[in-house]
Scaffold this motif. Sequence first.
Motif, PDB file in Angstrom:
ATOM      1  N   VAL A  30     -36.697  29.812 -17.270  1.00  0.00           N
ATOM      2  CA  VAL A  30     -35.650  30.770 -16.888  1.00  0.00           C
ATOM      3  C   VAL A  30     -34.830  31.181 -18.108  1.00  0.00           C
ATOM      4  CG1 VAL A  30     -33.693  31.255 -15.385  1.00  0.00           C
ATOM      5  CG2 VAL A  30     -35.539  29.763 -14.582  1.00  0.00           C
ATOM      6  N   THR A  31     -34.129  30.213 -18.723  1.00  0.00           N
ATOM      7  CA  THR A  31     -33.260  30.548 -19.848  1.00  0.00           C
ATOM      8  C   THR A  31     -34.037  31.137 -21.013  1.00  0.00           C
ATOM      9  OG1 THR A  31     -31.829  28.698 -19.193  1.00  0.00           O
ATOM     10  CG2 THR A  31     -31.459  29.670 -21.374  1.00  0.00           C
ATOM     11  N   GLY A  32     -35.164  30.506 -21.352  1.00  0.00           N
ATOM     12  CA  GLY A  32     -35.970  30.996 -22.468  1.00  0.00           C
ATOM     13  C   GLY A  32     -36.547  32.377 -22.212  1.00  0.00           C
ATOM     14  N   ILE A  33     -37.009  32.600 -20.989  1.00  0.00           N
ATOM     15  CA  ILE A  33     -37.551  33.913 -20.630  1.00  0.00           C
ATOM     16  C   ILE A  33     -36.455  34.970 -20.685  1.00  0.00           C
ATOM     17  CG2 ILE A  33     -38.413  35.277 -18.689  1.00  0.00           C
ATOM     18  CD1 ILE A  33     -40.616  33.734 -20.058  1.00  0.00           C
ATOM     19  N   GLU A  34     -35.297  34.657 -20.122  1.00  0.00           N
ATOM     20  CA  GLU A  34     -34.197  35.614 -20.116  1.00  0.00           C
ATOM     21  C   GLU A  34     -33.789  35.992 -21.537  1.00  0.00           C
ATOM     22  OE1 GLU A  34     -29.667  36.106 -18.305  1.00  0.00           O
ATOM     23  OE2 GLU A  34     -30.861  34.303 -17.889  1.00  0.00           O
ATOM     24  N   ARG A  35     -33.690  35.017 -22.408  1.00  0.00           N
ATOM     25  CA  ARG A  35     -33.310  35.275 -23.796  1.00  0.00           C
ATOM     26  C   ARG A  35     -34.347  36.151 -24.501  1.00  0.00           C
ATOM     27  NH1 ARG A  35     -32.808  30.859 -28.634  1.00  0.00           N
ATOM     28  NH2 ARG A  35     -34.961  30.552 -27.993  1.00  0.00           N
ATOM     29  N   CYS A  36     -35.620  35.844 -24.277  1.00  0.00           N
ATOM     30  CA  CYS A  36     -36.695  36.618 -24.895  1.00  0.00           C
ATOM     31  C   CYS A  36     -36.701  38.057 -24.384  1.00  0.00           C
ATOM     32  CB  CYS A  36     -38.035  35.946 -24.608  1.00  0.00           C
ATOM     33  SG  CYS A  36     -39.465  36.776 -25.330  1.00  0.00           S
ATOM     34  N   VAL A  37     -36.526  38.227 -23.078  1.00  0.00           N
ATOM     35  CA  VAL A  37     -36.565  39.567 -22.486  1.00  0.00           C
ATOM     36  C   VAL A  37     -35.408  40.418 -22.998  1.00  0.00           C
ATOM     37  CG1 VAL A  37     -36.301  40.842 -20.320  1.00  0.00           C
ATOM     38  CG2 VAL A  37     -37.904  38.927 -20.454  1.00  0.00           C
ATOM     39  N   ARG A  38     -34.238  39.815 -23.155  1.00  0.00           N
ATOM     40  CA  ARG A  38     -33.107  40.578 -23.704  1.00  0.00           C
ATOM     41  C   ARG A  38     -33.440  41.107 -25.095  1.00  0.00           C
ATOM     42  NH1 ARG A  38     -28.622  40.496 -20.726  1.00  0.00           N
ATOM     43  NH2 ARG A  38     -28.338  38.812 -19.202  1.00  0.00           N
ATOM     44  N   TRP A  39     -34.049  40.277 -25.918  1.00  0.00           N
ATOM     45  CA  TRP A  39     -34.423  40.708 -27.272  1.00  0.00           C
ATOM     46  C   TRP A  39     -35.456  41.834 -27.205  1.00  0.00           C
ATOM     47  CZ3 TRP A  39     -38.789  41.311 -30.103  1.00  0.00           C
ATOM     48  CH2 TRP A  39     -38.638  41.505 -31.476  1.00  0.00           C
ATOM     49  N   LEU A  40     -36.469  41.649 -26.375  1.00  0.00           N
ATOM     50  CA  LEU A  40     -37.524  42.664 -26.249  1.00  0.00           C
ATOM     51  C   LEU A  40     -36.943  44.007 -25.803  1.00  0.00           C
ATOM     52  CD1 LEU A  40     -40.218  40.485 -24.428  1.00  0.00           C
ATOM     53  CD2 LEU A  40     -40.380  41.318 -26.780  1.00  0.00           C
ATOM     54  N   TRP A  41     -36.120  43.951 -24.774  1.00  0.00           N
ATOM     55  CA  TRP A  41     -35.600  45.181 -24.185  1.00  0.00           C
ATOM     56  C   TRP A  41     -34.673  45.912 -25.156  1.00  0.00           C
ATOM     57  CZ3 TRP A  41     -37.418  48.242 -20.884  1.00  0.00           C
ATOM     58  CH2 TRP A  41     -36.637  49.180 -20.206  1.00  0.00           C
ATOM     59  N   GLN A  42     -33.900  45.171 -25.912  1.00  0.00           N
ATOM     60  CA  GLN A  42     -33.015  45.789 -26.898  1.00  0.00           C
ATOM     61  C   GLN A  42     -33.801  46.517 -27.989  1.00  0.00           C
ATOM     62  OE1 GLN A  42     -30.610  42.536 -28.267  1.00  0.00           O
ATOM     63  NE2 GLN A  42     -29.336  42.482 -26.414  1.00  0.00           N
ATOM     64  N   ARG A  43     -35.033  46.119 -28.179  1.00  0.00           N
ATOM     65  CA  ARG A  43     -35.868  46.743 -29.209  1.00  0.00           C
ATOM     66  C   ARG A  43     -36.886  47.709 -28.628  1.00  0.00           C
ATOM     67  NH1 ARG A  43     -33.419  42.633 -30.652  1.00  0.00           N
ATOM     68  NH2 ARG A  43     -32.899  42.083 -32.814  1.00  0.00           N
ATOM     69  N   GLY A  44     -36.702  48.069 -27.380  1.00  0.00           N
ATOM     70  CA  GLY A  44     -37.557  49.080 -26.765  1.00  0.00           C
ATOM     71  C   GLY A  44     -38.930  48.583 -26.365  1.00  0.00           C
ATOM     72  N   ILE A  45     -39.080  47.273 -26.199  1.00  0.00           N
ATOM     73  CA  ILE A  45     -40.363  46.690 -25.787  1.00  0.00           C
ATOM     74  C   ILE A  45     -40.272  46.336 -24.307  1.00  0.00           C
ATOM     75  CG2 ILE A  45     -42.002  44.811 -26.143  1.00  0.00           C
ATOM     76  CD1 ILE A  45     -40.934  44.593 -29.022  1.00  0.00           C
ATOM     77  N   ARG A  46     -41.130  46.948 -23.514  1.00  0.00           N
ATOM     78  CA  ARG A  46     -41.074  46.758 -22.060  1.00  0.00           C
ATOM     79  C   ARG A  46     -41.777  45.466 -21.661  1.00  0.00           C
ATOM     80  NH1 ARG A  46     -43.309  47.992 -17.006  1.00  0.00           N
ATOM     81  NH2 ARG A  46     -45.366  48.292 -17.918  1.00  0.00           N
ATOM     82  N   PRO A  47     -41.098  44.596 -20.891  1.00  0.00           N
ATOM     83  CA  PRO A  47     -41.717  43.322 -20.500  1.00  0.00           C
ATOM     84  C   PRO A  47     -42.550  43.417 -19.226  1.00  0.00           C
ATOM     85  CG  PRO A  47     -39.390  43.319 -19.952  1.00  0.00           C
ATOM     86  CD  PRO A  47     -39.676  44.648 -20.582  1.00  0.00           C
ATOM     87  N   ILE A  48     -43.625  42.649 -19.236  1.00  0.00           N
ATOM     88  CA  ILE A  48     -44.456  42.441 -18.045  1.00  0.00           C
ATOM     89  C   ILE A  48     -44.444  40.939 -17.798  1.00  0.00           C
ATOM     90  CG2 ILE A  48     -46.764  42.647 -17.060  1.00  0.00           C
ATOM     91  CD1 ILE A  48     -47.128  44.955 -19.213  1.00  0.00           C
ATOM     92  N   GLY A  52     -35.109  20.540 -17.946  1.00  0.00           N
ATOM     93  CA  GLY A  52     -35.912  20.894 -19.108  1.00  0.00           C
ATOM     94  C   GLY A  52     -36.826  22.070 -18.843  1.00  0.00           C
ATOM     95  N   SER A  53     -37.465  22.083 -17.672  1.00  0.00           N
ATOM     96  CA  SER A  53     -38.364  23.190 -17.343  1.00  0.00           C
ATOM     97  C   SER A  53     -37.577  24.469 -17.090  1.00  0.00           C
ATOM     98  CB  SER A  53     -39.228  22.832 -16.132  1.00  0.00           C
ATOM     99  OG  SER A  53     -38.435  22.448 -15.027  1.00  0.00           O
ATOM    100  N   HIS A  54     -36.352  24.357 -16.583  1.00  0.00           N
ATOM    101  CA  HIS A  54     -35.505  25.536 -16.374  1.00  0.00           C
ATOM    102  C   HIS A  54     -35.163  26.182 -17.710  1.00  0.00           C
ATOM    103  CE1 HIS A  54     -31.893  27.910 -15.442  1.00  0.00           C
ATOM    104  NE2 HIS A  54     -32.336  27.934 -14.188  1.00  0.00           N
ATOM    105  N   ARG A  55     -34.942  25.380 -18.737  1.00  0.00           N
ATOM    106  CA  ARG A  55     -34.630  25.941 -20.063  1.00  0.00           C
ATOM    107  C   ARG A  55     -35.775  26.806 -20.578  1.00  0.00           C
ATOM    108  NH1 ARG A  55     -32.035  20.856 -20.832  1.00  0.00           N
ATOM    109  NH2 ARG A  55     -33.931  19.946 -21.713  1.00  0.00           N
ATOM    110  N   VAL A  56     -36.997  26.430 -20.232  1.00  0.00           N
ATOM    111  CA  VAL A  56     -38.159  27.219 -20.654  1.00  0.00           C
ATOM    112  C   VAL A  56     -38.392  28.387 -19.711  1.00  0.00           C
ATOM    113  CG1 VAL A  56     -40.665  27.185 -21.032  1.00  0.00           C
ATOM    114  CG2 VAL A  56     -39.265  25.228 -21.743  1.00  0.00           C
TER     115      VAL A  56
END
Length: 297
Positions: free
Chosen positions: A90-108, A84-88
């Motif tokens: 790791v998986t959740g972070i990875e999914r969010c970062v892909r969306w951010l990066w595709q829209r030109g938003i740099r992640p920290i 359950g914690s991995h879904r948040v």
Amino acid sequence: MPAPPPTVIIGAKGFIGSALWQAYHQRSPLHRGTTRTGDGDALLAYDLVQTPPDHLDQLGDTVREAVLMAAISRVNVCENDPEGSHRVNVTGIERCVRWLWQRGIRPIFISTDYVFDGRKGNYREDDPTHPITAYGRQKRAAEEAVLAITGGAATVLRLSKIYAAVAGDGSLLDEMVATLARGQSIRAAVDQIFCPLYIGDLISVIQTLQTSGVTGIVHVCGDQPISRHQLAQQVTARFGADPGLVEPISLDDLQAGPVRPKNTSMCNTFLRRFYHAPFTPATTIVDQLAATYRAHS
């Protein structure tokens, strides 16, 4: 300090996230924030697992960078529910970062010193990681995903123990001062070593790194390693309490919960190339907390 670009704080509710959000939101309405449940127009509702990333389209097109604070950060919870914690974390972070990066938003991405096993301390950014907790393993996996998705253009901040000056918040120094104010003893591990940092300094560091364009992994921590026992002794002396109230123990004496890394001290030499201001002394925060507790005693 130069203003950071319009930034969204993903996870603006926790101990660090809420302080970061308040600092950014007070500075400019262009900065945005998210929490799992939202809060009207101020904070957008966004759950790393349940909410589709395109829900973040509601942020508009002004946001340029994102600080990813959202996580399950309690070590025991991650150990007891690794899937359950991995879904948040790791998986959740990875999914969010892909969306951010595709829209030109740099992640920290906010990571932790728990990516190390704590056997030697004084870790540098290029030292091999070897986490011994589920939380540490998840953070390491998320670090790797964030850097891979962005081709190394993201920033990963590994934090040490962070404390504040708010009475009752339960952070590192508050816990110690509150215990002394009750006349109780502090059980402090002599073999738990870290480089703690005041939360106000952390916020300044993040903003400085944003405006400096720093990418890759950065260790964000205090300048000098200290054991929890040594810190407790300093706090007790500053508070004017009986030195005998500090009880030395080992992390091995704590039976409950998973085994934790002992010496997670990190070297901040790379950070100090960009951030030159002195860090707030722990004694300054102890004085503030002590005054608050004495005023209410």
